[in-house]
Motif scaffolding. Structure first.
Motif, PDB file in Angstrom:
ATOM      1  N   GLU A 113       0.832  -1.206   0.000  1.00 14.01           N
ATOM      2  CA  GLU A 113       0.000   0.000   0.000  1.00 14.01           C
ATOM      3  C   GLU A 113       0.864   1.253   0.000  1.00 14.01           C
ATOM      4  OE1 GLU A 113      -2.532  -0.295   3.362  1.00 14.01           O
ATOM      5  OE2 GLU A 113      -3.665  -2.023   2.584  1.00 14.01           O
ATOM      6  N   GLU A 114       1.933   1.219   0.799  1.00 13.15           N
ATOM      7  CA  GLU A 114       2.818   2.389   0.870  1.00 13.15           C
ATOM      8  C   GLU A 114       3.503   2.659  -0.462  1.00 13.15           C
ATOM      9  OE1 GLU A 114       6.796   3.907   3.318  1.00 13.15           O
ATOM     10  OE2 GLU A 114       5.650   2.158   4.025  1.00 13.15           O
ATOM     11  N   ILE A 115       3.995   1.621  -1.130  1.00 17.57           N
ATOM     12  CA  ILE A 115       4.671   1.818  -2.412  1.00 17.57           C
ATOM     13  C   ILE A 115       3.673   2.236  -3.487  1.00 17.57           C
ATOM     14  CG2 ILE A 115       4.530  -0.561  -3.247  1.00 17.57           C
ATOM     15  CD1 ILE A 115       7.548   1.796  -3.537  1.00 17.57           C
ATOM     16  N   ASP A 116       2.420   1.745  -3.377  1.00 19.33           N
ATOM     17  CA  ASP A 116       1.381   2.146  -4.319  1.00 19.33           C
ATOM     18  C   ASP A 116       1.078   3.638  -4.178  1.00 19.33           C
ATOM     19  OD1 ASP A 116       1.198  -0.369  -5.335  1.00 19.33           O
ATOM     20  OD2 ASP A 116      -0.636  -0.943  -4.277  1.00 19.33           O
ATOM     21  N   ARG A 117       0.935   4.100  -2.916  1.00 18.05           N
ATOM     22  CA  ARG A 117       0.662   5.531  -2.684  1.00 18.05           C
ATOM     23  C   ARG A 117       1.817   6.385  -3.206  1.00 18.05           C
ATOM     24  NH1 ARG A 117      -0.987   3.733   2.410  1.00 18.05           N
ATOM     25  NH2 ARG A 117       0.975   4.490   3.296  1.00 18.05           N
ATOM     26  N   ASN A 118       3.020   5.919  -2.915  1.00 14.81           N
ATOM     27  CA  ASN A 118       4.208   6.656  -3.342  1.00 14.81           C
ATOM     28  C   ASN A 118       4.247   6.798  -4.861  1.00 14.81           C
ATOM     29  OD1 ASN A 118       7.240   6.631  -4.186  1.00 14.81           O
ATOM     30  ND2 ASN A 118       7.232   7.408  -2.079  1.00 14.81           N
ATOM     31  N   TRP A 119       4.027   5.683  -5.551  1.00 18.36           N
ATOM     32  CA  TRP A 119       4.054   5.713  -7.018  1.00 18.36           C
ATOM     33  C   TRP A 119       2.915   6.564  -7.592  1.00 18.36           C
ATOM     34  CZ3 TRP A 119       6.235   5.897 -11.303  1.00 18.36           C
ATOM     35  CH2 TRP A 119       5.579   5.634 -12.510  1.00 18.36           C
ATOM     36  N   LYS A 120       1.758   6.489  -6.969  1.00 23.76           N
ATOM     37  CA  LYS A 120       0.626   7.268  -7.455  1.00 23.76           C
ATOM     38  C   LYS A 120       0.934   8.769  -7.423  1.00 23.76           C
ATOM     39  CE  LYS A 120      -4.363   7.793  -6.733  1.00 23.76           C
ATOM     40  NZ  LYS A 120      -5.532   7.381  -5.911  1.00 23.76           N
TER      41      LYS A 120
END
Length: 568
Positions: free
Chosen positions: A178-185
């Protein structure tokens, strides 16, 4: 083969006399002399014989179950009325009187009532033995049920813990995703916004580039100078730096792999089951004062009597326990006994000074040679198994210490054939210094008290049936940190635990069937001092035979205790 076939003939199952449903015998009618199950007692017998004397077989004492010796003369001859019978003709299968002998049965195989009663005594002993086996099997079934319940509870708990931990670990991984998804978004959004802006500038620059090309080739000088001035103004804002840096829009973090090992996932650990002292209970039911100095060896016989041996006096006694006294039934003086065990022939099998095992008739006290002879070795201990194998500790002639010659544990069958010998481990080292005591568990593990030197310091060697050493128990730090471990006697319980007595510390060492310590129990807590020999009674209790202190007067006598126990 004759022995085996005779045993098979003797193993006649006794069922309910009123049905063939295979139900457990629980009741006896003394008026009908019938054994019956619970269902037939209530549904059949009480309906037709309400006034009969019916009792639970558990409440019937020895005398009621087995009447006094039978005399043939109590029966009248069928052929010669008025004459009392005196013999049984095995040839004709009938009781006969003296006239019968003279007229018909002279030369037939005749049996006296004494032989009949001897066989009855043997059957009574075997019946007791069978009852003990049955009781042990009932205990074993209950123990197995309890173990299954306990292990199932532990399995369910452990499995849930593993699944819960897996969920926790999965949640941790999900949070990283979830953290890497938010970061990439966020980074992707910033880059796309910049891409839109650059695209707009790109299109405007493309239009102006084309205009430049048209003007450069134009021959219309008036138009050229008008439009050149306009293009000069608009081209300046188009200037754009394309030297982007990664951190302008954000930075995707690098994933550092964690090590997948037991510290993260956990592991399954087999731990010895250590019993809590409050779960194992010993309680004194009765105590007795003997006329011996020390009960070095002891065996509870199926008829309820107890055989006790005092090595200091070299005397063997058969006693009947009555209230708080030991009534001596018989006594055999001047006999040296290292070990003794019960056989199905209604005799004591004993190891003595010689190489040949002896048989002691429990009714007459007569000592005879058995068919078991070790030839060049002297038996030091003896154990008869449920399937009538004999396990012996044995040594060659000479001083016990220092160790020399053979020191071996031998397994022989009921015919005297040697089945297995245990003498050296897989590194060709001696297993024993002096095999003083031996017992066996239901799964075939052999426990040997090994006396190491003249001080009686010892250990317990645990062998698998193939001879592999699975444990060597040399005492426990709680009792043997300052005092050496001096095991005196060893006993296997129906639940396959092992009890080792240590008189010097007044301790019972309780091990499981692999030789792992379960509990240390100090018998001083229940008033018992100097415990030496131990035996399992026919009632499922434990007898503890004690010694007396070396400095005590000759009038001091050894105590005998009967204990009930729970938890082992």
């Amino acid at each position: 083969m004759a022995f085996g076939s005779s045993i098979q003939k003797g193993q006649i199952p006794v069922g309910c006399a009123l049905c063939d449903g295979g139900h457990t015998i629980q009741w006896k009618c003394f008026d009908c002399n019938l054994l019956m199950c619970e269902r037939c007692r209530d549904g059949v017998h009480l309906k037709i014989a309400k006034d009969h004397r019916i009792r639970n077989i558990k409440d019937i004492d020895e005398h009621e179950r087995y009447p006094e010796a039978i005399t043939f003369s109590d029966n009248k001859c069928e052929e010669h009325k008025g004459n009392a019978c005196c013999l049984f003709c095995k040839t004709c299968k009938k009781l006969i009187c003296p006239i019968c002998i003279a007229k018909v049965h002279n030369g037939h195989q005749l049996i006296e009532d004494g032989e009949h009663n001897d066989k009855r005594e043997t059957l009574k002993a075997r019946q007791k033995y069978a009852e003990n086996i049955q009781r042990d099997l009932v205990n074993a079934k209950e123990r197995l049920r309890q173990i299954k319940t306990d292990e199932n509870t532990k399995y369910t708990k452990t499995r849930k813990e593993i699944i819960d931990h897996r969920i926790e670990v999965q949640c941790a991984f999900d949070k990283l995703v979830e953290e890497i998804d938010r970061n990439w978004k966020e980074i992707n959004k910033n880059i796309e916004q910049e891409q839109v802006r650059v695209e707009k500038i790109h299109k405007k620059a493309d239009v102006e580039k084309n205009a430049f090309e048209v003007l450069i080739g134009s021959r219309d000088f008036a138009k050229f100078f008008d439009e050149v001035d306009q293009l000069k103004v608009s081209v300046e804002p188009i200037a754009l730096s394309v030297n982007y840096k990664h951190d302008k829009f954000g930075n995707v973090p690098k994933y550092i792999h964690g090590k997948i090992d037991a510290s993260l996932i956990g592991t399954l650990e087999n731990r010895p089951i250590i019993a809590q002292q409050n779960k194992i209970v010993f309680r004194v039911l009765k105590y007795f004062t003997t006329d011996l100095k020390c009960l070095h060896n002891m065996f509870a016989f199926p008829d309820g009597s107890l055989w006790m041996y005092d090595n200091s006096k070299q005397i063997l006694q058969n006693v009947k326990l009555e209230e708080n006294s030991c009534k001596v039934i018989s006594s055999i003086p001047s006999v040296k006994i290292n070990g003794m065990a019960f056989t199905t022939s209604n005799s004591l099998l004993v190891s003595t000074r010689g190489t040949q095992l002896k048989l002691i008739n429990i009714r007459t006290g007569q000592i005879t040679d058995s068919k078991y002879d070790l030839k060049s070795m002297f038996p030091s201990s003896i154990k008869v198994t449920v399937d009538q194998k004999i396990i012996l500790g044995a040594v060659t002639a000479g001083k016990l210490f220092p160790v020399a010659g053979r020191r071996v544990v031998i397994v022989i069958d009921k015919e005297g054939n040697h089945l297995k010998e245990y003498e050296y481990d897989n590194k060709n080292k001696r297993l024993f210094a002096y095999p003083k005591q031996v017992t066996i568990t239901n799964d075939g593990n052999i426990f040997v008290i090994d006396k190491l030197d003249d001080t009686s310091r010892g250990r317990v060697v645990v062998l698998e049936p193939d001879g592999n050493v699975i444990q060597v128990y040399a005492g426990h730090g709680n009792t043997n940190s300052e005092e050496p471990f001096i095991p005196a006697y060893i006993l296997a319980t129906p639940n396959d635990n092992i009890i080792i007595s240590e008189d010097t510390t007044c301790t019972l060492h309780i091990l499981d069937n692999k030789g792992q310590i379960i509990l240390l129990y100090n018998l001083r807590n229940i008033g018992i001092k100097l415990p030496y020999s131990i035996a399992m009674s026919t009632r499922g209790t434990i007898y503890v035979g004690c010694s007396t202190a070396l400095e005590c007067p000759e009038t001091e006598k050894a105590k005998l205790y009967e204990l009930e126990y729970f938890g082992i």
